[in-house]
Design an enzyme around this catalytic site. Structure first.
Site, short mmCIF file in Angstrom:
data_model
loop_
_atom_site.label_atom_id
_atom_site.label_comp_id
_atom_site.label_asym_id
_atom_site.label_seq_id
_atom_site.Cartn_x
_atom_site.Cartn_y
_atom_site.Cartn_z
N THR A 66 1.01 -1.21 -0.07
CA THR A 66 0.08 0.18 0.01
C THR A 66 0.84 1.29 0.03
O THR A 66 1.66 1.41 1.01
CB THR A 66 -0.94 0.04 1.22
OG1 THR A 66 -1.52 1.24 1.14
CG2 THR A 66 -0.20 -0.18 2.43
N HIS A 92 1.17 -13.09 12.63
CA HIS A 92 2.02 -13.53 13.92
C HIS A 92 1.73 -15.19 13.92
O HIS A 92 2.62 -15.71 14.64
CB HIS A 92 1.93 -12.93 15.07
CG HIS A 92 3.35 -12.83 16.07
ND1 HIS A 92 4.49 -13.45 15.49
CD2 HIS A 92 3.61 -12.02 17.20
CE1 HIS A 92 5.34 -13.16 16.25
NE2 HIS A 92 4.79 -12.23 17.36
#
Length: 502
Positions: free
Chosen positions: A421, A473
């Site tokens: 982005t 994660h």
């Protein structure tokens, strides 16, 4: 073959397709045809907006447009017919249903534009329209109050599409009290045109359903059918002005102005506007909420001197092999991301919650977040890791141009593995990007600015940017994520590593 079967074969309906993966609805943005227009197989007839993109729909029939079932701006469920086509227009008017057809079939059939001469239209639940012929009212028996007819009332309510309810019998008056005379019936002249005995607009069940689907109040529709009956064309005519009008925010009730004695009170409601959440904006919101509360996000940041990369961008713009291609810093950031992923392939993975598996992918579908008038979308470049720099530049340019035109297909927005982005185009230094659902990592590329930087032991003005990497994660621990981000920064600091590390 019955007339109904012949009509069904002649008038073909095109239903709203699922143009994405599991989409349930789409909004009709624009019709390119109108009733009476000739269409051919494969011709685009309308543009619709799904939760992912704007898509043009081709018709699969040859013929003449018979009817548009919905106006522009209407959201339609997948599987609902939106247009009908007369595939044999030379056959003349459509055949009428056989006279011996069952009453329930006649009630569900589409209304005819005109009734045969000498016959009155009888509408289920309303009876014949008022005429000059009158039947003498049944004389009530003395001393016995009028009683409701539960069975007749229940049947009539069911035929009208209203919940069946048996009226409670009126209490019997004491014998000493004379029974009051029945109320005089409302004369036909006192009822508005198009209203039944109970004051309801006259319309057949299919027309009522159409009005309900289009959000049209039948009491506001001017009838054009025989005996004041509202036809399907009347409903569409009433819906057309609303569909043709520009989309406006929903009206907000204006708060009552405060009294003069309270000058400190401000009327804020009059300065607010409300816009329905739908389309791309609705899908993006749902996806971001699902991602934020499903995948445990970790975001890391690094600031890097990209002076050499910016110099390389200028050189590539003059390279004959890059002629006609869009060359900018984002191109080299994308290439650096892909090279770093090759060095750390474990990052390119997905979490399969249903099977409790980690899916490692030997391909990279690189998503590029693009701001469009309809909201944020993330189309991706398929197999981006195997493309040369000119190929990557060409596909990146096409992807951005298509997104800005609102023509990105749903297929181009599925199957992404990682995303970039570019918040730097808005002058923003960095951010904490949220993962696209199903992806493992997203890289935010901040603004490139001249800043004081220690270079070769001296403080100099250098072109500097900040990168932010968010990752899942569950898939990527801190060490792996840090190595990936550090490699991206190292390539942008010394872009010759694009060659030595590839």
């Amino acid at each position: 073959m019955t007339a109904g079967t012949a009509n069904a074969q002649r008038f073909r309906e095109f239903k709203m397709p699922d143009v994405g993966e599991g989409l349930t609805e789409a909004e009709i943005l624009k019709w390119y045809v109108q009733p009476g227009d000739t269409v051919t197989d494969g011709q685009v007839v309308c543009e619709v907006e799904t939760a992912k993109a704007a898509v043009e729909l081709p018709i699969p029939y040859d013929g003449v447009v018979h009817e548009l079932r919905f106006g522009e701006g209407v959201t339609v469920d997948v599987g609902t017919a939106i247009i009908s086509v007369d595939t044999d227009p030379g056959a003349g008017p459509a055949g009428a249903p056989a006279a011996a057809a069952a009453p329930e079939q006649a009630a569900a059939a589409e209304e005819e534009d005109a009734e045969p001469q000498g016959r009155q239209a009888v509408l289920v639940g309303y009876g014949a329209a008022p005429s000059s012929t009158k039947r003498r009212a049944r004389k009530p028996q003395p001393g016995v109050p009028a009683q409701p007819e539960p069975v007749k009332a229940q049947l009539q309510a069911e035929l009208n599409g209203r919940p069946a309810a048996v009226p409670t019998p009126a209490p019997v008056a004491p014998a000493a009290v004379p029974t009051p005379a029945p109320a005089a019936p409302v004369p036909p002249a006192a009822r508005p045109v198009g209203a039944g005995a109970a004051g309801r607009p006259l319309a057949k069940p299919p027309v009522r359903k159409l009005a309900k689907d289009l959000g049209i109040d039948l009491s506001t529709v001017a009838p054009t059918g025989p005996d004041g009956i509202i036809t399907r064309a009347d409903v569409h005519a009433a819906a057309a002005p609303a569909a043709a009008a520009p989309v406006a925010p929903a009206e907000v009730p204006v708060a009552v102005a405060p009294a003069a004695a309270e000058p400190g009170i401000v009327d804020t409601a009059a300065r607010e506007r409300r816009v329905p959440v739908k389309g791309v904006r609705k899908a993006t919101a749902q996806a971001m909420v699902a991602s934020a509360f499903t995948a445990p996000h970790v975001t890391e940041f690094i600031t890097v001197d990209v002076t050499r990369t910016m110099k390389l961008v200028q050189e590539l713009k003059q390279d004959p092999d890059m002629a006609g291609l869009r060359v900018n810093p984002l191109l080299l950031v994308a290439k650096a991301f892909l090279v770093a992923l090759k060095r750390h392939p474990e990052v390119n993975a997905a979490w399969d919650e249903a099977r409790q598996e980690i899916v490692y992918k030997d391909y990279v579908n690189l998503g590029i977040a693009a701001a469009t008038p309809r909201g944020l979308i993330v189309p991706n470049i398929k197999d981006a890791g195997g493309k040369t720099l000119p190929q990557l530049a060409a596909e990146l340019g096409d992807l951005v141009a298509t997104a800005r035109e609102g023509k990105t297909s749903p297929a181009a927005m599925t199957g992404g593995t990682v995303t970039i982005t570019n918040v730097g185009v808005f002058g923003v230094d960095t951010g904490t990007p949220i993962l696209n659902p199903g992806e493992s990592a997203i890289l935010a590329f901040g603004a490139v600015k001249l800043q004081p930087w220690v270079h070769k032991g001296k403080v100099k003005a250098r072109q500097v940017t900040t990168l932010a990497l968010s990752f899942d994660h569950r898939l990527i621990d801190g060490e792996l994520g840090s190595k990936l981000l550090a490699d991206i920064a190292a390539i942008l600091e010394r872009p010759k590593r694009l060659i030595t590390w590839s």
